[in-house]
Design a protein around this motif. Structure first.
Motif, PDB file in Angstrom:
ATOM      1  N   LEU A   1     104.906  43.130  60.148  1.00 12.72           N
ATOM      2  CA  LEU A   1     104.324  41.824  60.465  1.00 12.72           C
ATOM      3  C   LEU A   1     102.902  42.014  61.001  1.00 12.72           C
ATOM      4  N   ALA A   2     101.948  41.246  60.483  1.00 14.60           N
ATOM      5  CA  ALA A   2     100.545  41.431  60.819  1.00 14.60           C
ATOM      6  C   ALA A   2     100.080  40.468  61.886  1.00 14.60           C
TER       7      ALA A   2
ATOM      8  N   ILE B   1      99.522  30.024  50.815  1.00 12.35           N
ATOM      9  CA  ILE B   1     100.377  31.206  50.732  1.00 12.35           C
ATOM     10  C   ILE B   1     101.719  30.790  50.135  1.00 12.35           C
ATOM     11  N   SER B   2     102.497  31.762  49.742  1.00 12.19           N
ATOM     12  CA  SER B   2     103.805  31.458  49.173  1.00 12.19           C
ATOM     13  C   SER B   2     104.751  30.932  50.248  1.00 12.19           C
ATOM     14  N   TRP B   3     105.769  30.230  49.798  1.00 19.18           N
ATOM     15  CA  TRP B   3     106.810  29.780  50.725  1.00 19.18           C
ATOM     16  C   TRP B   3     107.436  30.969  51.444  1.00 19.18           C
ATOM     17  N   ARG B   4     107.594  32.064  50.728  1.00 19.60           N
ATOM     18  CA  ARG B   4     108.186  33.272  51.333  1.00 19.60           C
ATOM     19  C   ARG B   4     107.340  33.766  52.499  1.00 19.60           C
ATOM     20  N   SER B   5     106.045  33.901  52.293  1.00 18.76           N
ATOM     21  CA  SER B   5     105.183  34.380  53.372  1.00 18.76           C
ATOM     22  C   SER B   5     105.123  33.388  54.523  1.00 18.76           C
ATOM     23  N   TYR B   6     105.134  32.100  54.202  1.00 22.38           N
ATOM     24  CA  TYR B   6     105.100  31.075  55.252  1.00 22.38           C
ATOM     25  C   TYR B   6     106.350  31.145  56.119  1.00 22.38           C
ATOM     26  N   THR B   7     107.501  31.224  55.511  1.00 22.74           N
ATOM     27  CA  THR B   7     108.747  31.199  56.276  1.00 22.74           C
ATOM     28  C   THR B   7     109.017  32.510  56.994  1.00 22.74           C
ATOM     29  N   HIS B   8     108.350  33.586  56.588  1.00 25.89           N
ATOM     30  CA  HIS B   8     108.517  34.862  57.281  1.00 25.89           C
ATOM     31  C   HIS B   8     107.369  35.167  58.236  1.00 25.89           C
ATOM     32  N   SER B   9     106.479  34.206  58.424  1.00 24.32           N
ATOM     33  CA  SER B   9     105.442  34.357  59.441  1.00 24.32           C
ATOM     34  C   SER B   9     105.966  33.862  60.781  1.00 24.32           C
ATOM     35  N   TRP B  10     105.340  34.359  61.835  1.00 26.00           N
ATOM     36  CA  TRP B  10     105.790  34.029  63.183  1.00 26.00           C
ATOM     37  C   TRP B  10     105.114  32.751  63.655  1.00 26.00           C
ATOM     38  N   GLN B  11     105.929  31.770  64.041  1.00 22.74           N
ATOM     39  CA  GLN B  11     105.427  30.558  64.672  1.00 22.74           C
ATOM     40  C   GLN B  11     105.560  30.756  66.178  1.00 22.74           C
ATOM     41  N   LEU B  12     104.503  30.521  66.908  1.00 23.23           N
ATOM     42  CA  LEU B  12     104.526  30.774  68.338  1.00 23.23           C
ATOM     43  C   LEU B  12     103.725  29.705  69.074  1.00 23.23           C
ATOM     44  N   LEU B  13     104.142  29.450  70.307  1.00 25.50           N
ATOM     45  CA  LEU B  13     103.451  28.493  71.162  1.00 25.50           C
ATOM     46  C   LEU B  13     102.477  29.182  72.103  1.00 25.50           C
TER      47      LEU B  13
ATOM     48  N   GLY C   1     102.038  43.728  50.810  1.00 29.03           N
ATOM     49  CA  GLY C   1     101.716  44.394  52.060  1.00 29.03           C
ATOM     50  C   GLY C   1     102.472  43.748  53.199  1.00 29.03           C
ATOM     51  N   TRP C   2     101.750  43.078  54.097  1.00 28.69           N
ATOM     52  CA  TRP C   2     102.391  42.443  55.249  1.00 28.69           C
ATOM     53  C   TRP C   2     103.451  41.442  54.799  1.00 28.69           C
ATOM     54  N   HIS C   3     104.586  41.439  55.484  1.00 24.51           N
ATOM     55  CA  HIS C   3     105.630  40.456  55.183  1.00 24.51           C
ATOM     56  C   HIS C   3     105.259  39.063  55.658  1.00 24.51           C
ATOM     57  N   GLY C   4     104.435  38.984  56.666  1.00 25.17           N
ATOM     58  CA  GLY C   4     104.007  37.702  57.218  1.00 25.17           C
ATOM     59  C   GLY C   4     102.969  37.956  58.287  1.00 25.17           C
ATOM     60  N   THR C   5     102.604  36.899  59.008  1.00 24.16           N
ATOM     61  CA  THR C   5     101.563  37.012  60.014  1.00 24.16           C
ATOM     62  C   THR C   5     101.945  36.223  61.258  1.00 24.16           C
ATOM     63  N   MET C   6     101.195  36.428  62.335  1.00 29.16           N
ATOM     64  CA  MET C   6     101.308  35.572  63.508  1.00 29.16           C
ATOM     65  C   MET C   6     100.489  34.318  63.208  1.00 29.16           C
ATOM     66  N   ASN C   7     101.150  33.185  63.071  1.00 26.46           N
ATOM     67  CA  ASN C   7     100.513  31.988  62.525  1.00 26.46           C
ATOM     68  C   ASN C   7      99.838  31.163  63.629  1.00 26.46           C
ATOM     69  N   TYR C   8      98.804  31.729  64.224  1.00 22.15           N
ATOM     70  CA  TYR C   8      98.068  31.002  65.249  1.00 22.15           C
ATOM     71  C   TYR C   8      97.363  29.770  64.666  1.00 22.15           C
ATOM     72  N   VAL C   9      96.696  29.939  63.520  1.00 21.17           N
ATOM     73  CA  VAL C   9      95.863  28.848  63.014  1.00 21.17           C
ATOM     74  C   VAL C   9      96.670  27.759  62.319  1.00 21.17           C
ATOM     75  N   GLY C  10      97.815  28.122  61.750  1.00 17.13           N
ATOM     76  CA  GLY C  10      98.605  27.145  61.017  1.00 17.13           C
ATOM     77  C   GLY C  10      99.721  26.512  61.823  1.00 17.13           C
TER      78      GLY C  10
ATOM     79  N   PRO D   1     109.765  25.405  59.633  1.00 17.83           N
ATOM     80  CA  PRO D   1     109.948  26.688  58.947  1.00 17.83           C
ATOM     81  C   PRO D   1     109.165  27.796  59.631  1.00 17.83           C
ATOM     82  N   GLY D   2     109.612  29.012  59.419  1.00 23.42           N
ATOM     83  CA  GLY D   2     108.977  30.163  60.023  1.00 23.42           C
ATOM     84  C   GLY D   2     109.873  30.797  61.069  1.00 23.42           C
ATOM     85  N   THR D   3     109.432  31.924  61.586  1.00 23.44           N
ATOM     86  CA  THR D   3     110.203  32.670  62.580  1.00 23.44           C
ATOM     87  C   THR D   3     109.747  32.283  63.981  1.00 23.44           C
ATOM     88  N   PRO D   4     110.598  31.651  64.784  1.00 24.90           N
ATOM     89  CA  PRO D   4     110.174  31.264  66.134  1.00 24.90           C
ATOM     90  C   PRO D   4     110.052  32.480  67.051  1.00 24.90           C
TER      91      PRO D   4
END
Length: 603
Positions: A360-361, A429-441, A375-384, A470-473
């Motif tokens: 995870l990136a 991005i793909s649905w796969r990358s979106y749902t495997h990215s980290w959603q964080l507060l 490459g990366w399975h997903g990202t820390m989704n700060y901007v999204g 969607p995404g990983t909390p």
């Protein structure tokens, strides 16, 4: 508001979630009965050439007409979108939604045939721990503080800015984490993510002095084994944090490079600046930048049998994957552009070492060009996710920095702008990358959500979005207790285990209940996302899966009640609002109070 034609990459619309290269995959468009749609075509761009194929009506059910088209997975990432023709003209349906003008291909839906992320990640709920501030075991009292440290009592206030900030040393350790896993269990998480655990000369440890051992101040290698065993015994996962962009200036690679200009370690860094200076992260000289043009770096870091990437994934430690620090800068420097090579290499090595490993990136801004590339399975989704939620729920007008340090900090925005921001990043991005990215507060690098929103009621709305979108909390340790902090360093607050009277019990119960809701409703973990209403103070969306659907209402303030057509009856499953029953006109009316977070299961 009436429902619109819809498609996303979830299993409701794309039954084949792991397509193979060369496979033909059915995709579906859901069109509400009575919508102005007479004909549907799918547009693909296999091998770079646009092609159209006519869709057919597959079925009609529940007031919707389902159109089907077939898409060939011609390339590792295969784009497609839909052309909807009706009496009032043609519209495109792409990942950003319905538009009546021509749009570029980068917003198309995407089928990805690269190997998928590990299956367990789909249901992960992650708890982030900053080890120095989480918990001390009894053994911590007998350890001597290092020369760089300012020893602190557990109640010493955190210094949020200044030269002392990285030197404050509270002495939390890995055995302390092991002893507190019951708290995580009560909360409802199932994955533990540790910020760095290697020896360093700071409390954050992103300036690694070695990758070969666990910091003795944390209990050493044996303490990591004990923690990993305890985490895995619960059926959970344990993630580490690795810096691929830089080391610390005390790292043995760097000290060898500095001491001898002919040392093989010299090529691991950039020593070509004027005056014999070296490249470092953002000019911070204690963080010399790694040169991924070096074959020796690739060998030591990743490909060698005893590489650092492999070692900690294997028994007896058995980390389940890595969060990669500063992944956005890794391999980028002037004309050097190795980022995608490095991401692919690290993923190959992780998969070789353990097939179910996660990679995870960290990416603090536009991550859309770095995903879907094997490459990366997903990202820390700060901007999204993080920034839009902050800007919507922000309370007060005082200065509050956002993660990127944008001048002016967090600006208050209405739901329309928030939704536009979320959709813009999601659509690229793909649905796969979106749902495997980290959603964080929030995280150890940002303000605390309680400081951003100001009170428990708004934090509950934020936590509701975290648990139901969607995404990983990801929950930063202490958010569930209502801890505060105005910037990244200031948010690294020691957990108040010895002061339970200070805990915000309402907030803890809200997090616990929301995570249970996510766990109990498959649509919240695996369903699609359909936005059905937004006004300045209100967001309403559906999470839909073949097994059922959930309607979610988030309000930041009281206002005009939202009235929705085309929905069936629904039973409230979070928030204690009344059940929804369509009136004579076939519409349901949602509560108008606020701040509030509500969820209903459609019946």
């Amino acid at each position: 508001m009436s429902l619109q034609p819809h498609h996303d990459g979830s299993a409701t619309y794309v039954p084949e979630q792991e397509p193979a290269l060369g496979q033909t995959v059915p995709v579906f468009v859901r069109v509400p009965a009575g919508a102005d749609v007479r004909q549907v075509h799918v547009r693909t761009t296999g091998d770079g050439e646009p092609r159209f194929a006519e869709a057919v009506v597959d079925r009609a059910e529940g007031g919707d007409v389902w159109w089907r088209a077939d898409v060939e997975v011609r390339n590792p990432v295969s784009n497609y979108r839909f052309l909807l023709d009706g009496a009032r003209g043609a519209r495109w349906l792409n990942a950003a939604g319905l538009v009546d003008h021509d749009v570029p291909d980068n917003g198309d839906f995407k089928l990805v045939s690269h190997a998928p992320p590990p299956a367990w990640a789909r249901d992960a709920v992650i708890y982030q721990i900053f080890p120095d501030r989480f918990a001390r075991s009894a053994a911590a009292a007998g350890r001597t503080a290092p020369d760089w440290a300012i020893p602190c009592d557990w109640d010493t206030p955190v210094i949020g800015r200044g030269p002392e900030t990285p030197r404050q040393f509270y002495g939390g350790d890995l055995d302390g984490i092991t002893e507190r896993l019951d708290h995580l269990d009560r909360l409802g998480v199932n994955t533990v993510y540790l910020t760095p655990i290697f020896p360093a000369r700071s409390n954050h440890r992103y300036d690694a002095a070695s990758f070969d051992t666990v910091d003795p101040l944390l209990g050493g290698d044996a303490a990591l084994v004990r923690l990993a065993d305890a985490v895995h015994a619960r059926g959970w996962r344990l993630l580490g944090d690795i810096t691929s962009n830089h080391t610390g200036d005390a790292h043995q690679w760097f000290t060898a490079a500095v001491s001898d200009v002919h040392a093989p370690e010299r090529e691991l860094y950039y020593f070509d600046l004027a005056g014999g200076e070296f490249e470092s992260w953002n000019g911070v000289k204690s963080l010399p930048k790694l040169n991924w043009g070096s074959a020796e770096l690739r060998r030591r870091f990743a490909t060698a049998e005893d590489s650092l990437l492999r070692r900690w994934l294997r028994p007896p430690y058995g980390l389940d994957g890595w969060r990669v620090d500063v992944a956005n800068m890794t391999g980028r420097r002037g004309a050097d552009a190795y980022t995608h090579e490095v991401a692919r290499l690290l993923r190959e090595v992780v998969a070789e070492t353990r097939a179910d490993g996660l990679l995870l990136a960290e990416h603090g801004h536009d991550h859309t060009g770095d995903l879907d590339r094997d490459g990366w399975h997903g990202t820390m989704n700060y901007v999204g996710f993080t920034d839009p939620v902050w800007s919507w729920l922000r309370q007060g007008d005082g200065p509050l920095p956002n993660f990127l340090g944008t001048p002016g900090g967090v600006r208050r925005r209405d739901a329309g702008a928030v939704l536009a921001t979320m959709n813009t990043y999601r659509s690229l991005i793909s649905w796969r990358s979106y749902t495997h990215s980290w959603q964080l507060l929030g995280s150890h690098d940002s303000a605390r959500i309680r400081t951003v929103v100001g009170d428990a009621a708004r934090q509950e709305v934020a936590a509701g979005l975290l648990a139901t979108m969607p995404g990983t909390p990801v929950i930063f340790a202490g958010d569930e207790l209502g801890l505060t902090g105005g910037n990244g360093e200031g948010s690294r607050t020691p957990m108040p285990w010895h002061r339970p009277e200070s805990w915000d019990r309402r907030t803890f119960e809200a997090y616990r209940s929301l995570l249970a809701l996510r766990r109990n409703e498959p649509a919240l973990r695996h369903g699609g996302l359909r936005w059905v209403h937004a006004d300045a103070d209100t967001l309403v969306f559906l999470r839909e899966a073949p097994t059922g659907a959930v309607l979610v209402l988030a309000r930041r303030a009281p206002g005009t009640p939202a009235r929705l057509s085309g929905l069936p009856a629904a039973e409230n499953i979070f928030g204690n609002a009344p059940a929804l029953r369509p009136d004579a006109a076939g519409a349901v009316t949602l509560p108008a109070d606020g701040p509030t977070f509500q969820a209903w299961r459609l019946t």
